[in-house]
Scaffold this motif. Structure first.
Motif, PDB file in Angstrom:
ATOM      1  N   GLU A 124       1.731  -6.814  -0.473  1.00  0.00           N
ATOM      2  CA  GLU A 124       0.318  -6.423  -0.564  1.00  0.00           C
ATOM      3  C   GLU A 124       0.125  -4.936  -0.307  1.00  0.00           C
ATOM      4  O   GLU A 124      -0.661  -4.269  -0.995  1.00  0.00           O
ATOM      5  N   TYR A 127       1.466  -3.041  -3.292  1.00  0.00           N
ATOM      6  CA  TYR A 127       0.603  -3.314  -4.444  1.00  0.00           C
ATOM      7  C   TYR A 127      -0.670  -2.464  -4.387  1.00  0.00           C
ATOM      8  O   TYR A 127      -1.113  -1.915  -5.405  1.00  0.00           O
ATOM      9  N   SER A 128      -1.244  -2.328  -3.202  1.00  0.00           N
ATOM     10  CA  SER A 128      -2.449  -1.501  -3.065  1.00  0.00           C
ATOM     11  C   SER A 128      -2.135  -0.024  -3.295  1.00  0.00           C
ATOM     12  O   SER A 128      -2.937   0.700  -3.908  1.00  0.00           O
TER      13      SER A 128
END
Length: 307
Positions: A124, A127-128
């Motif tokens: 996560e 990904y951000s």
């Protein structure tokens, strides 16, 4: 060297994809080709900045004509910083692109293409970060890989001319050192102009696509992407030729290496002839400089003569 890597690896992949509609090496090429292309922009950008700093130091040095030659370790360290920095800034390109497939509704042929979409399997936090890079990619391109080298080169040239002044220019204009410095400055300016002309279409297309992509078809976007890539290939092919032509010592060294390789592959007759010629020249030079003292010296003039 990085320009040659782009031409020998990325250009065949792009041409193969346009001809067969299949992606050579699959998903790997979709990640490696953008990574190498963006790294090429970074290498050129930071190299132009380093050359601008070098010209500035050459102009502001108190003893510019007697400045010592830079050590090989220092040059290798600078190249390592440029290459590692460029590749580090291009790492998000590996995580941003992935392979996609599309089936034609008319012919039913499956075509492969690369799409700018981060994989959902990434952690996560990463990904951000990749999404943030994707949103800021257009302005990052424009600021770092277009404005930075051009503004940096222009600023270094203006500051260099300002520091030199008209008096120092007039003194060094006729000297060999002044001509060499002016020739190197022209080389850097020519490289910057070629780089700016070849990267302008890509930046314009990125801005246009960012604000008009919903109104543009996929075929138009693919065509613009292909044009941008071939402008990059044109830059990579012109830059080494321009550098070898404008930088005379580098071009002469390159020609000498090519001639040495050609002579090494051929017969040894030329080497024997050259060695014979060198021996003859050595004997002639030795006879000129060492035979005369062996002759009987002329009688010494008497003291008190007008001579």
């Amino acid at each position: 060297f990085w320009d040659f890597l782009i031409l020998f690896f990325c250009l065949p992949v792009v041409i193969f994809n346009e001809i067969t509609k299949k992606r050579l090496l699959g998903d790997m090429s979709c990640r490696i080709v953008p990574f190498m292309e963006v790294s090429s922009l970074g290498v050129t950008t930071f190299s132009l900045c380093a050359l601008g700093i070098d010209r500035f130091h050459a102009a502001t040095s108190p003893q510019a004509s007697t400045r010592p030659i830079e050590q090989c370790q220092s040059i290798i360290a600078k190249l390592a910083v440029i290459w590692v920095g460029s590749m580090t800034l291009s790492v998000p390109e590996i995580l941003l692109w992935q392979l996609a497939q599309d089936t034609s509704p008319v012919s039913g042929v499956v075509t492969e293409y690369c799409t700018m979409k981060p994989s959902s399997n990434l952690p996560e936090s990463i990904y951000s970060l990749v999404l943030t890079y994707q949103n800021a990619r257009m302005w990052w391109y424009f600021g770092c890989y277009f404005c930075l080298p051009i503004l940096f080169t222009v600023s270094c040239q203006l500051v260099t001319r300002r520091i030199r002044g008209t008096e120092k220019k007039s003194e060094c204009r006729g000297t060999k050192h002044g001509q060499c410095e002016g020739h190197l400055n022209c080389t850097i300016i020519a490289l910057t102009i070629i780089y700016g002309l070849c990267t302008t279409p890509e930046n314009v297309c990125n801005i246009v696509v960012a604000y008009m992509s919903p109104d543009m078809s996929k075929q138009t976007l693919d065509l613009l992407n292909l044009i941008n890539q071939f402008f990059l290939f044109f830059k990579c092919s012109v830059t080494p030729v321009l550098l070898l032509c404008l930088c005379r010592p580098l071009g002469q060294a390159f020609m000498d290496c090519c001639c040495c390789c050609c002579e090494g592959c051929g017969p040894d007759t030329t080497s024997s002839e050259s060695s014979a010629d060198s021996k003859l020249k050595t004997e002639m030079s030795s006879s000129i400089f060492f035979d005369k003292p062996r002759e009987t010296p002329p009688p010494l003039l008497a003291l008190g003569t007008p001579c």
